[in-house]
Design an enzyme around this catalytic site. Sequence first.
Site, PDB file in Angstrom:
ATOM      1  N   GLU A 291       0.793  -1.230   0.000  1.00 30.46           N
ATOM      2  CA  GLU A 291       0.000   0.000   0.000  1.00 30.46           C
ATOM      3  C   GLU A 291       0.828   1.283   0.000  1.00 30.46           C
ATOM      4  O   GLU A 291       0.287   2.350  -0.216  1.00 30.46           O
ATOM      5  CB  GLU A 291      -1.030   0.022   1.137  1.00 30.46           C
ATOM      6  CG  GLU A 291      -0.486  -0.155   2.518  1.00 30.46           C
ATOM      7  CD  GLU A 291      -0.593  -1.612   2.922  1.00 30.46           C
ATOM      8  OE1 GLU A 291      -0.342  -2.482   2.063  1.00 30.46           O
ATOM      9  OE2 GLU A 291      -0.901  -1.876   4.089  1.00 30.46           O
TER      10      GLU A 291
HETATM   11  C1  LIG Z   1      -2.902  -8.182  14.053  1.00 24.27           C
HETATM   12  C2  LIG Z   1      -1.402  -8.152  13.917  1.00 24.27           C
HETATM   13  C3  LIG Z   1      -0.817  -7.381  15.049  1.00 24.27           C
HETATM   14  C4  LIG Z   1      -0.872  -9.563  13.954  1.00 24.27           C
HETATM   15  O1  LIG Z   1       0.520  -9.540  13.875  1.00 24.27           O
HETATM   16  P1  LIG Z   1       1.330 -10.886  13.708  1.00 24.27           P
HETATM   17  O2  LIG Z   1       0.847 -11.571  12.493  1.00 24.27           O
HETATM   18  O3  LIG Z   1       2.785 -10.576  13.809  1.00 24.27           O
HETATM   19  O4  LIG Z   1       0.791 -11.741  14.906  1.00 24.27           O
HETATM   20  P2  LIG Z   1       1.431 -12.392  16.173  1.00 24.27           P
HETATM   21  O5  LIG Z   1       2.883 -12.574  16.009  1.00 24.27           O
HETATM   22  O6  LIG Z   1       0.625 -13.573  16.438  1.00 24.27           O
HETATM   23  O7  LIG Z   1       1.143 -11.322  17.271  1.00 24.27           O
HETATM   24  C5  LIG Z   1       1.938 -10.214  17.480  1.00 24.27           C
HETATM   25  C6  LIG Z   1       1.624  -9.662  18.861  1.00 24.27           C
HETATM   26  O8  LIG Z   1       0.289  -9.161  18.876  1.00 24.27           O
HETATM   27  C7  LIG Z   1      -0.298  -9.407  20.147  1.00 24.27           C
HETATM   28  N1  LIG Z   1      -1.491 -10.259  19.980  1.00 24.27           N
HETATM   29  C8  LIG Z   1      -1.735 -11.135  18.987  1.00 24.27           C
HETATM   30  N2  LIG Z   1      -2.943 -11.700  19.142  1.00 24.27           N
HETATM   31  C9  LIG Z   1      -3.488 -11.183  20.255  1.00 24.27           C
HETATM   32  C10 LIG Z   1      -4.718 -11.344  20.938  1.00 24.27           C
HETATM   33  N3  LIG Z   1      -5.673 -12.147  20.484  1.00 24.27           N
HETATM   34  N4  LIG Z   1      -4.933 -10.633  22.063  1.00 24.27           N
HETATM   35  C11 LIG Z   1      -3.984  -9.780  22.517  1.00 24.27           C
HETATM   36  N5  LIG Z   1      -2.811  -9.574  21.901  1.00 24.27           N
HETATM   37  C12 LIG Z   1      -2.553 -10.265  20.792  1.00 24.27           C
HETATM   38  C13 LIG Z   1       0.758 -10.058  20.992  1.00 24.27           C
HETATM   39  O9  LIG Z   1       1.480  -9.056  21.678  1.00 24.27           O
HETATM   40  C14 LIG Z   1       1.622 -10.710  19.945  1.00 24.27           C
HETATM   41  O10 LIG Z   1       2.901 -10.963  20.354  1.00 24.27           O
HETATM   42  P3  LIG Z   1       3.220 -12.296  21.248  1.00 24.27           P
HETATM   43  O11 LIG Z   1       2.369 -13.416  20.735  1.00 24.27           O
HETATM   44  O12 LIG Z   1       4.672 -12.521  21.064  1.00 24.27           O
HETATM   45  O13 LIG Z   1       2.838 -11.940  22.643  1.00 24.27           O
HETATM   46  C15 LIG Z   1      -0.992  -7.542  12.564  1.00 24.27           C
HETATM   47  O14 LIG Z   1      -1.608  -8.214  11.517  1.00 24.27           O
HETATM   48  C16 LIG Z   1      -1.246  -6.076  12.488  1.00 24.27           C
HETATM   49  O15 LIG Z   1      -0.413  -5.263  12.846  1.00 24.27           O
HETATM   50  N6  LIG Z   1      -2.418  -5.678  12.050  1.00 24.27           N
HETATM   51  C17 LIG Z   1      -2.732  -4.266  11.985  1.00 24.27           C
HETATM   52  C18 LIG Z   1      -3.644  -3.947  10.883  1.00 24.27           C
HETATM   53  C19 LIG Z   1      -3.091  -4.392   9.604  1.00 24.27           C
HETATM   54  O16 LIG Z   1      -3.316  -5.543   9.226  1.00 24.27           O
HETATM   55  N7  LIG Z   1      -2.337  -3.503   9.002  1.00 24.27           N
HETATM   56  C20 LIG Z   1      -1.658  -3.904   7.952  1.00 24.27           C
HETATM   57  C21 LIG Z   1      -2.367  -3.796   6.626  1.00 24.27           C
HETATM   58  S1  LIG Z   1      -1.506  -4.318   5.309  1.00 24.27           S
HETATM   59  C22 LIG Z   1       0.179  -4.111   5.396  1.00 24.27           C
HETATM   60  O17 LIG Z   1       0.748  -3.844   6.344  1.00 24.27           O
HETATM   61  C23 LIG Z   1       0.915  -4.437   4.143  1.00 24.27           C
HETATM   62  C24 LIG Z   1       2.262  -5.017   4.294  1.00 24.27           C
HETATM   63  C25 LIG Z   1       2.903  -5.369   2.961  1.00 24.27           C
HETATM   64  O18 LIG Z   1       2.326  -5.017   1.913  1.00 24.27           O
HETATM   65  O19 LIG Z   1       3.930  -5.991   3.013  1.00 24.27           O
HETATM   66  O1  LIG Z   2       4.661   0.612  11.436  1.00 20.63           O
HETATM   67  C1  LIG Z   2       4.153   1.685  11.107  1.00 20.63           C
HETATM   68  O2  LIG Z   2       4.520   2.741  11.565  1.00 20.63           O
HETATM   69  C2  LIG Z   2       3.035   1.767  10.093  1.00 20.63           C
HETATM   70  C3  LIG Z   2       2.959   0.571   9.210  1.00 20.63           C
HETATM   71  C4  LIG Z   2       1.765   0.605   8.325  1.00 20.63           C
HETATM   72  O3  LIG Z   2       1.011   1.572   8.277  1.00 20.63           O
HETATM   73  C5  LIG Z   2       1.549  -0.613   7.514  1.00 20.63           C
HETATM   74  C6  LIG Z   2       0.372  -0.517   6.621  1.00 20.63           C
HETATM   75  O4  LIG Z   2       0.516  -0.021   5.524  1.00 20.63           O
HETATM   76  O5  LIG Z   2      -0.712  -0.951   6.989  1.00 20.63           O
END
Ligand SMILES: CC(C)(COP(=O)(O)OP(=O)(O)OC[C@H]1O[C@@H](n2cnc3c(N)ncnc32)[C@H](O)[C@@H]1OP(=O)(O)O)[C@@H](O)C(=O)NCCC(=O)NCCSC(=O)CCC(=O)O
Ligand SMILES: O=C(O)CCC(=O)CC(=O)O
Length: 467
Positions: A291
Amino acid sequence: MTKIFASPEAAVADIPNGASVAIAGFGVGHSYPNSLVIALKDQGARDLCLVANSLGAGEYRPELLLENGQVSKVVLSFSARPGLPSLVEQRAASGDVQLEMVPQGILVERLRAAGAGLPAFYSPVTVGTPLAKGKELREFDGKAYVLEHALPVDYALVRGYRADASGNVEFRGSSMHFHPSFAKGARVAIVEVEEIVEVGTIPPERVGLPGIFVARVVLATKKVAIPKGALGRRAPDTRREYFGKPALSRLEFAQRAAALLPEHGYVNLGSGLPTLVASHVSGRSITLHAENGALGYELLGEDGVPDPDFFDAAGGFIDMRPGGALFDSVVSFEVARSGKLSAVLLGAYQVAQNGDLANWSVPGQVGGGIGGAMDLIAGASKLIIVMEHSDSKGRSKLVRECQYPLTAPQCVDVIVTDLALLVRRGNRFVLEEIAPGFSVEEIQQLTDMELLVADDVRIMRPDTKPV
Ligand SMILES: CC(C)(COP(=O)(O)OP(=O)(O)OC[C@H]1O[C@@H](n2cnc3c(N)ncnc32)[C@H](O)[C@@H]1OP(=O)(O)O)[C@@H](O)C(=O)NCCC(=O)NCCSC(=O)CCC(=O)O
Ligand SMILES: O=C(O)CCC(=O)CC(=O)O
């Protein structure tokens, strides 16, 4: 007339207390206007409202302005990374700073609208989530949309590759992202570049931001090493144990998810676990979308030389494949919301049995990390969630109802975990595959949501051939 200023200090000297300042830059440390940020820190203006995707982390990043007590409000799409402390979260929790969360594509569109003379627009993003609360809802062709207002700012601090005295700016690689729309939404756009060139040097068709939108140009004085990738995630070869038995490793179930992707498809891989899928599509004709503005990329190989201007939305360095394209965030979210992506893979905190997804905020956070997720889902492509079956406290992530704030309602099509592969049929998921060494009964015990079980449950094989 020249728009060139002698120094970053001179370029930000008149920013008053109380100004709104949009700061472009991506992720932890990619393509931030570091020299202008430092100059604004030294200049000391206070009571600022910062508008940004996130505040980055570490040396030279916009977070420094917060640390320095200069900020009273922030508008962000990302205020916290999972499992890591966040200064803006601390300040928002204590009430020192007001925090407004906006999905990344809508943030860009609100600034772009301000620059385009449009006061507001309707958007499908955030419908059915807490972020739509208090906003006007309206139906078009039977579908609900929320009214989003333009977000004009006083100043924008942006970064380009080269510029001339007329203010024309050229960008490189996937570093264009927020810069053009943030500049257009500002009364005064200030651009920092690596090189200032003679007028006429930048071919007109390479001008990524026309000088008419730019008030000031300054040469960058601060360079900063870019951290590679996301922070604080567990290693790809780690695996959880359930009933004392090993589940699939993160890399193995990411590989299983990769086999679900259609050949010749356009695919976005979200942050977290989905980024591991990228290494399993390398030999295939799948076009990856990031993105920040890249279509047709691949992760940089082991012996590749990183170019700081070429990176994906998770911060990994990339190479462009032949036929790839680079663009800004406005185009990138046109790709996302138009429905032209074949599949979107996201990580998650929780998925409910009716397909609701929660993946941006956990209890204790004021904001969270939305990034591009809500906009990507709004395109209604096939949504595949890649996550571990339980969280690190042992609680099931496949729940009857999400306890955390929703990213979008009833949007998940497939879930791939370290224990199972499940496909949604209406208001329930069907268990289709289970990890080697586990029984259907064991999976059911580890799953809070009600499951349907396929007649012919298969064993989940990481090396399953793509369909
Ligand atoms: C939801 C997460 C955080 C999942 O991350 P991960 O896949 O690394 O998951 P994970 O390793 O299992 O979890 C990371 C940490 O999240 C927390 N965590 C995970 N599941 C949880 C739950 N059910 N309750 C509470 N905390 C939780 C824990 O601290 C965990 O670390 P521990 O287990 O070690 O405690 C991620 O997808 C994210 O940041 N989403 C934000 C929205 C999004 O998807 N934005 C991106 C859009 S697209 C993008 O970014 C594009 C990228 C690209 O194009 O390359
Ligand atoms: O890690 C950050 O500061 C932002 C990452 C982010 O916005 C990834 C996405 O495009 O969803």
